[in-house]
Each structure stands twice: as structure tokens, then as C-alpha cells.
Design a protein around this motif. Structure first.
Motif, mmCIF file in Angstrom:
data_model
loop_
_atom_site.group_PDB
_atom_site.id
_atom_site.type_symbol
_atom_site.label_atom_id
_atom_site.label_comp_id
_atom_site.label_asym_id
_atom_site.label_seq_id
_atom_site.Cartn_x
_atom_site.Cartn_y
_atom_site.Cartn_z
ATOM 1 N N ASP A 27 0.846 -1.250 -0.034
ATOM 2 C CA ASP A 27 -0.044 -0.021 0.131
ATOM 3 C C ASP A 27 0.863 1.236 -0.002
ATOM 4 N N SER B 178 -0.337 4.323 -0.596
ATOM 5 C CA SER B 178 -1.255 5.459 -0.583
ATOM 6 C C SER B 178 -0.715 6.462 0.524
ATOM 7 N N THR C 282 1.562 12.045 -2.518
ATOM 8 C CA THR C 282 1.867 11.492 -3.645
ATOM 9 C C THR C 282 3.594 11.717 -3.801
ATOM 10 N N LEU D 120 0.611 6.487 -9.166
ATOM 11 C CA LEU D 120 0.835 7.246 -7.933
ATOM 12 C C LEU D 120 0.799 8.885 -8.173
ATOM 13 N N SER E 76 -3.515 7.833 -7.508
ATOM 14 C CA SER E 76 -4.203 6.691 -7.300
ATOM 15 C C SER E 76 -3.177 5.877 -6.791
ATOM 16 N N SER E 77 -3.295 4.910 -5.716
ATOM 17 C CA SER E 77 -2.337 3.995 -5.230
ATOM 18 C C SER E 77 -2.868 2.640 -5.651
ATOM 19 N N THR E 78 -4.087 2.366 -6.297
ATOM 20 C CA THR E 78 -4.542 1.167 -6.834
ATOM 21 C C THR E 78 -4.828 1.282 -8.311
#
Length: 349
Positions: free
Chosen positions: A86, A88, A91, A221, A225-227
């Protein structure tokens, strides 16, 4: 999220570290092509079914085809790479941590090369990004359920590779018992040619997706967005990464072939086919189920299983010991390096 090449260039202007991440990913991918991809063709060369230059050419082409083709069929391995960590949060900090993770993987690869430790580039990458994720988000940076697939893959590649290599070798000998040796060898030479192409395809599918997923994670990223969507690999990124694998294979393939199959155990033509059948099956199952595995470890395990089916004393069991020791050393050491570098990068930059 726009994933076109022009959108990437525009985003990289806002986050210059993206260029660094892409260069690092391509660098590791080239090294993987030079050191891991030749494992797919080693048995075909050692049993003289293919000449080295021809085998390397085939490996370069099918690594390219494998990365692009498998990405359209299944992105399970890439999904695991995204989901097990993860990144998240802020940034800029996330990009710094990811950059540090890549540097850690490369640094550990150099250390292992210097000391002769047979560490997998895939495992170094996984350890590095795990350390970076922990530095960014603490222990919550690791998703245990997804990360466990790495452990499953390690066990599966060793046990399935060895067991199937032993089994296929016995089956081949039993089935071809009444076949004239020259006829059988001719058949198995063609089988090895086909398997060499299939293994190169699956190496591109496995290792290519691992490294490409990190590049896509960096791009995602930068967009906050981390996913990232594992099904959203842009064609330009697939082409660039697959070319990097093929380049590495073409440039450095000859140096690896001898040590993988020739020095481990001397194989006959039918035994080489049995080893290749085992490795193809292991890599295919791993790719479709999302288990990140090392192509070199799958191949080495299969070759040991084939050798053991004939005479266990013919196998250099020290190689198996070195593989396990590399697993034990790589994850904590490379992970720690990634953790430390991520903290330093986030503090300085």
C-alpha cells in the motif's frame, strides 16, 4: 486516468522522479533479460537441441510476445504486485518511497552478484517495494493476504518443479521404452524447441508483468491513485518493457546458459524435455493464479528433479541449499535496504 504516452510525458514534467522510476524499471528489466531469461533455453542448448545464438534469438522474440500476449490474457501477477503493498498517502512521498525501493532492488542485485549469492531479481524487487511501503505507511503498508502469494509461489516453484521434473522423467522413460533411441531423440529435440519458445513466452509473462507493474504503479501514484488498474496497461509501456527484456537476453544470454543446466547435472535429450515440461507447467499455473515466482528457481528445481529420477547422487544438492539461503537472506536484507533508503529519500527530497 489517461495512460497514453503523451499523458505520461506531461505528468513526468510535473513529477520528474517518474523519469527516474521508468529508467530504473527498464534497467532492472534489462538485467532480468540477461540473467533470468536464458534459463528458459538453457536445457535446449545443453542437450544440443538448439545452437546458442538461435536459442537466444528465439528467447528474445518470445519474451517480447509473452509479456504483451499474457497481459491481454491474464494480469493476475501484476494484480498481486499492486495488491500486496500500500503506497497510499502523499503523492510525492509515495513516489520517493517507490524510487528508493527500486534502488534497493538494484543495489541488492549488485551485492549478490559480488558475493555470488543466487538471488532472484523478482524476489529482490518484491523485497524492495515491501520495505518502501513499510517506510511510507508502517506495517499497514503490507497486505498479508496478498503478500502470502509470494510465499506460496516460493514453495510451489520448488516442490512442483522438482516433483514434476522427477515424474515427467520417469513417465517419458516408461512411455518410450520400446521406441528406438534415435527416433525418440528426434522427437524430443522438436519438443525441446517448442518448450524453449513456451518457456521464453512464460518468462516474459511472469517477470515482464512484475517489472511493468512497478512502472504503472509509479504512473498511477503521480495521478494520486495507489491502486492502478491491472487491466489498464498501455501498449507503449508493454512494448518498452518487452523490448528491454529482449535486449537483455540478446546481449547477456550466453553467460548464463552454461551455469544453469550444464554445471548442475548432465541431461540427455529426453531428460531436458521432461525438465522443460515441468517448468512450463509450473510457470503457467503461477502466472494464471497470480503467484510471483522466479523463472530460474522453477527451472533449477525441475532440472534437479529430473537428475534425481536417474540418480540422486548426480545432482549438486548444494544448489538447492543456495536457493533456499538466497530466499532467507534476500527478503529481510533487501527489504531493510528499501526501508532505510525510502526514509532517507523522503527526508532529503
Amino acid at each position: 486516468m489517461d495512460l497514453t504516452f503523451m499523458a505520461f510525458v506531461e505528468q513526468a514534467m510535473n513529477y520528474p522522479v517518474l523519469w527516474v522510476i521508468i529508467v530504473l524499471v527498464l534497467g532492472v528489466t534489462v538485467v532480468s533479460g540477461a540473467t533470468d531469461a536464458p534459463n528458459a533455453i538453457a536445457t535446449a542448448v545443453s542437450t544440443r537441441c538448439l545452437k546458442p545464438n538461435v536459442a537466444i534469438g528465439l528467447a528474445a522474440v518470445f519474451n517480447f510476445v509473452g509479456l504483451v500476449g499474457m497481459t491481454y490474457i491474464s494480469t493476475a501477477v501484476a494484480h498481486t504486485m499492486f495488491a500486496m503493498v500500500d503506497f497510499s498517502g502523499d503523492t510525492h512521498m509515495a513516489l520517493m518511497a517507490l524510487c528508493a525501493a527500486m534502488v534497493a532492488a538494484i543495489f541488492w542485485g549488485i551485492v549478490c552478484w559480488w558475493f555470488g549469492i543466487p538471488a532472484s531479481k523478482s524476489h529482490s524487487l518484491i523485497a524492495g517495494i515491501t520495505g518502501g511501503a513499510i517506510a511510507l505507511n508502517g506495517i499497514a503498508g503490507v497486505v498479508p493476504g496478498e503478500w502470502a502469494k509470494v510465499l506460496y509461489g516460493m514453495g510451489f516453484s520448488l516442490l512442483a518443479g522438482f516433483g514434476l521434473g522427477w515424474l515427467f522423467s520417469r513417465l517419458v522413460e516408461r512411455i518410450c521404452r520400446a521406441v528406438h533411441r534415435r527416433t525418440a531423440n528426434t522427437i524430443f529435440r522438436y519438443c525441446q524447441d517448442i518448450c524453449a519458445c513456451a518457456l521464453s513466452f512464460l518468462h516474459g509473462a511472469q517477470d515482464g508483468q512484475k517489472f511493468m507493474s512497478i512502472a504503472l504503479l509509479g504512473i498511477a501514484l503521480s495521478f494520486g491513485s495507489s491502486t492502478p488498474d491491472a487491466n489498464g496497461f498501455p501498449l507503449w509501456l508493454m512494448i518498452v518493457c518487452s523490448l528491454a527484456i529482449s535486449l537483455g537476453t540478446a546481449v547477456g544470454g550466453k553467460r548464463i546458459i552454461k551455469s544453469v543446466a550444464m554445471d548442475m547435472v548432465k541431461l540427455e535429450v529426453h531428460q531436458g524435455s521432461a525438465a522443460n515440461f515441468s517448468t512450463v507447467f509450473t510457470l503457467l499455473v503461477s502466472s494464471l493464479t497470480g503467484m510471483p515466482v522466479s523463472t530460474s528457481h522453477c527451472s533449477s528445481s525441475a532440472i534437479m528433479g529430473v537428475g534425481a529420477s536417474k540418480n540422486p547422487r548426480n545432482v549438486k544438492w548444494s544448489i538447492a541449499k543456495n536457493m533456499v539461503m538466497a530466499w532467507i537472506i534476500t527478503f529481510p536484507c533487501c527489504g531493510l535496504i528499501g526501508f532505510v533508503l525510502a526514509n532517507i529519500f523522503m527526508l532529503i527530497f
